[in-house]
Design a protein around this motif. Structure first.
Motif, PDB file in Angstrom:
ATOM      1  N   ALA A   1       0.808  -1.219   0.000  1.00 46.19           N
ATOM      2  CA  ALA A   1       0.000   0.000   0.000  1.00 46.19           C
ATOM      3  C   ALA A   1       0.845   1.274   0.000  1.00 46.19           C
ATOM      4  N   ARG A   2       1.995   1.253   0.726  1.00 46.96           N
ATOM      5  CA  ARG A   2       2.829   2.453   0.822  1.00 46.96           C
ATOM      6  C   ARG A   2       4.225   2.285   0.228  1.00 46.96           C
ATOM      7  N   LEU A   3       4.510   1.124  -0.316  1.00 44.60           N
ATOM      8  CA  LEU A   3       5.816   0.867  -0.923  1.00 44.60           C
ATOM      9  C   LEU A   3       5.619  -0.022  -2.145  1.00 44.60           C
ATOM     10  N   TRP A   4       6.091   0.475  -3.276  1.00 46.67           N
ATOM     11  CA  TRP A   4       5.919  -0.254  -4.539  1.00 46.67           C
ATOM     12  C   TRP A   4       7.259  -0.230  -5.256  1.00 46.67           C
TER      13      TRP A   4
ATOM     14  N   TRP B   1      12.227   1.054 -10.344  1.00 44.89           N
ATOM     15  CA  TRP B   1      11.763   2.221  -9.607  1.00 44.89           C
ATOM     16  C   TRP B   1      11.165   1.810  -8.271  1.00 44.89           C
ATOM     17  N   THR B   2      11.229   2.724  -7.298  1.00 45.63           N
ATOM     18  CA  THR B   2      10.581   2.525  -6.004  1.00 45.63           C
ATOM     19  C   THR B   2       9.720   3.747  -5.707  1.00 45.63           C
TER      20      THR B   2
ATOM     21  N   LEU C   1       3.364   7.483 -12.039  1.00 42.82           N
ATOM     22  CA  LEU C   1       4.489   8.070 -11.313  1.00 42.82           C
ATOM     23  C   LEU C   1       5.820   7.775 -12.008  1.00 42.82           C
ATOM     24  N   VAL C   2       5.996   6.562 -12.523  1.00 40.37           N
ATOM     25  CA  VAL C   2       7.226   6.211 -13.247  1.00 40.37           C
ATOM     26  C   VAL C   2       7.365   7.085 -14.486  1.00 40.37           C
ATOM     27  N   LYS C   3       6.274   7.253 -15.208  1.00 34.52           N
ATOM     28  CA  LYS C   3       6.305   8.084 -16.425  1.00 34.52           C
ATOM     29  C   LYS C   3       6.681   9.528 -16.076  1.00 34.52           C
ATOM     30  N   THR C   4       6.087  10.076 -15.035  1.00 33.05           N
ATOM     31  CA  THR C   4       6.361  11.454 -14.633  1.00 33.05           C
ATOM     32  C   THR C   4       7.801  11.612 -14.145  1.00 33.05           C
ATOM     33  N   ALA C   5       8.265  10.692 -13.303  1.00 32.71           N
ATOM     34  CA  ALA C   5       9.632  10.770 -12.789  1.00 32.71           C
ATOM     35  C   ALA C   5      10.650  10.598 -13.917  1.00 32.71           C
ATOM     36  N   SER C   6      10.374   9.724 -14.865  1.00 30.31           N
ATOM     37  CA  SER C   6      11.274   9.532 -16.009  1.00 30.31           C
ATOM     38  C   SER C   6      11.376  10.802 -16.841  1.00 30.31           C
ATOM     39  N   GLU C   7      10.264  11.491 -17.001  1.00 26.84           N
ATOM     40  CA  GLU C   7      10.251  12.753 -17.746  1.00 26.84           C
ATOM     41  C   GLU C   7      11.059  13.826 -17.002  1.00 26.84           C
ATOM     42  N   VAL C   8      10.953  13.866 -15.690  1.00 30.55           N
ATOM     43  CA  VAL C   8      11.740  14.817 -14.896  1.00 30.55           C
ATOM     44  C   VAL C   8      13.232  14.553 -15.109  1.00 30.55           C
ATOM     45  N   LEU C   9      13.639  13.289 -15.045  1.00 30.39           N
ATOM     46  CA  LEU C   9      15.052  12.943 -15.256  1.00 30.39           C
ATOM     47  C   LEU C   9      15.504  13.302 -16.671  1.00 30.39           C
ATOM     48  N   ARG C  10      14.642  13.029 -17.666  1.00 29.20           N
ATOM     49  CA  ARG C  10      14.986  13.344 -19.057  1.00 29.20           C
ATOM     50  C   ARG C  10      15.182  14.847 -19.239  1.00 29.20           C
ATOM     51  N   ARG C  11      14.315  15.660 -18.667  1.00 29.61           N
ATOM     52  CA  ARG C  11      14.454  17.120 -18.766  1.00 29.61           C
ATOM     53  C   ARG C  11      15.722  17.602 -18.074  1.00 29.61           C
ATOM     54  N   HIS C  12      16.040  17.004 -16.943  1.00 24.64           N
ATOM     55  CA  HIS C  12      17.263  17.367 -16.216  1.00 24.64           C
ATOM     56  C   HIS C  12      18.496  17.047 -17.065  1.00 24.64           C
ATOM     57  N   GLU C  13      18.506  15.874 -17.695  1.00 28.65           N
ATOM     58  CA  GLU C  13      19.628  15.501 -18.557  1.00 28.65           C
ATOM     59  C   GLU C  13      19.752  16.460 -19.737  1.00 28.65           C
ATOM     60  N   GLN C  14      18.621  16.842 -20.324  1.00 27.52           N
ATOM     61  CA  GLN C  14      18.642  17.801 -21.442  1.00 27.52           C
ATOM     62  C   GLN C  14      19.191  19.147 -20.984  1.00 27.52           C
ATOM     63  N   GLN C  15      18.803  19.574 -19.803  1.00 22.74           N
ATOM     64  CA  GLN C  15      19.288  20.853 -19.273  1.00 22.74           C
ATOM     65  C   GLN C  15      20.793  20.812 -19.043  1.00 22.74           C
ATOM     66  N   LEU C  16      21.285  19.712 -18.467  1.00 25.05           N
ATOM     67  CA  LEU C  16      22.728  19.577 -18.257  1.00 25.05           C
ATOM     68  C   LEU C  16      23.478  19.554 -19.580  1.00 25.05           C
TER      69      LEU C  16
ATOM     70  N   PRO D   1      -3.877   3.900  -1.029  1.00 24.37           N
ATOM     71  CA  PRO D   1      -2.854   2.892  -1.335  1.00 24.37           C
ATOM     72  C   PRO D   1      -2.337   3.024  -2.770  1.00 24.37           C
ATOM     73  N   LEU D   2      -1.074   2.683  -2.944  1.00 27.40           N
ATOM     74  CA  LEU D   2      -0.505   2.640  -4.291  1.00 27.40           C
ATOM     75  C   LEU D   2      -1.154   1.496  -5.068  1.00 27.40           C
ATOM     76  N   ASP D   3      -1.257   1.683  -6.379  1.00 24.89           N
ATOM     77  CA  ASP D   3      -1.746   0.608  -7.245  1.00 24.89           C
ATOM     78  C   ASP D   3      -0.973   0.654  -8.556  1.00 24.89           C
ATOM     79  N   VAL D   4      -1.217  -0.304  -9.420  1.00 22.72           N
ATOM     80  CA  VAL D   4      -0.431  -0.419 -10.648  1.00 22.72           C
ATOM     81  C   VAL D   4      -0.592   0.807 -11.546  1.00 22.72           C
ATOM     82  N   ALA D   5      -1.792   1.334 -11.672  1.00 20.80           N
ATOM     83  CA  ALA D   5      -2.015   2.497 -12.542  1.00 20.80           C
ATOM     84  C   ALA D   5      -1.291   3.733 -11.999  1.00 20.80           C
ATOM     85  N   ALA D   6      -1.404   3.954 -10.692  1.00 20.61           N
ATOM     86  CA  ALA D   6      -0.731   5.105 -10.077  1.00 20.61           C
ATOM     87  C   ALA D   6       0.784   4.957 -10.211  1.00 20.61           C
ATOM     88  N   PHE D   7       1.288   3.747  -9.978  1.00 23.14           N
ATOM     89  CA  PHE D   7       2.733   3.516 -10.076  1.00 23.14           C
ATOM     90  C   PHE D   7       3.234   3.802 -11.486  1.00 23.14           C
ATOM     91  N   HIS D   8       2.540   3.321 -12.487  1.00 23.62           N
ATOM     92  CA  HIS D   8       2.962   3.561 -13.879  1.00 23.62           C
ATOM     93  C   HIS D   8       2.937   5.051 -14.222  1.00 23.62           C
TER      94      HIS D   8
END
Length: 164
Positions: free
Chosen positions: A18-21, A26-27, A77-92, A68-75
């Motif tokens: 419920a609180r850890l996926w 990704w975690t 979140l992964v998509k959003t976090a991956s986009e944040v990392l991609r933008r950071h890499e582009q900025q660097l 609680p976390l679920d598969v849809a929310a996790f996916h």
């Protein structure tokens, strides 16, 4: 009881709680938001010491505990976090790699500046390439060197001598 992985080790155990996926590198951890009565979620990429994303998390129906976390929310979140990392890499990349194109004697010359942000020896590498990608010159410059059309043209006109 399993020991926590040492720094640099990756725990690849799949967990769906419920609180850890943890899944697919990704975690997601739902944590108490210390600033208010709400909850937050932290998204951590395997092997990274810091979260890539921390955001508000939805309260459950009881208005006290987190949803609680679920598969849809996790996916999502992964998509959003991956986009944040991609933008950071582009900025660097944009911060450490500059390019200007100039024309000299009717020849198009691409001038690039690659900054090496080394802790002990930061520097830049200024390079010139012709239209065929052939390296015409390369010099080491200060990491503060500003590349633009004017500085590139001046360097080419000066016979590729080290600026400044």
């Amino acid at each position: 009881m399993q020991d926590a992985p040492e720094h640099g080790d990756e725990d690849t155990t799949t967990i769906h709680e419920a609180r850890l996926w943890r899944d697919n590198g990704w975690t997601a951890k739902v944590i108490k938001n210390e600033d208010d009565d709400g909850w937050a979620v932290a998204m951590i990429k395997d092997g990274e010491p810091e979260p890539a994303l921390v955001g508000q998390w939805t309260m459950g129906r009881d208005k006290k505990n987190p949803k609680p976390l679920d598969v849809a929310a996790f996916h999502t979140l992964v998509k959003t976090a991956s986009e944040v990392l991609r933008r950071h890499e582009q900025q660097l990349h944009a911060m450490y790699h500059k390019r200007a194109t100039v024309t000299a004697d009717g020849q198009k010359i691409d001038v690039t500046l690659d900054i090496v942000p080394d802790e002990d020896d930061p520097h830049g590498v200024l390079s010139a390439h012709d239209a065929y990608g052939e390296c015409l010159a390369q010099v080491r410059v200060a990491p503060t060197f500003k590349l633009n059309g004017t500085t590139a043209a001046a360097w080419v006109a000066d016979g590729f001598r080290k600026p400044g």
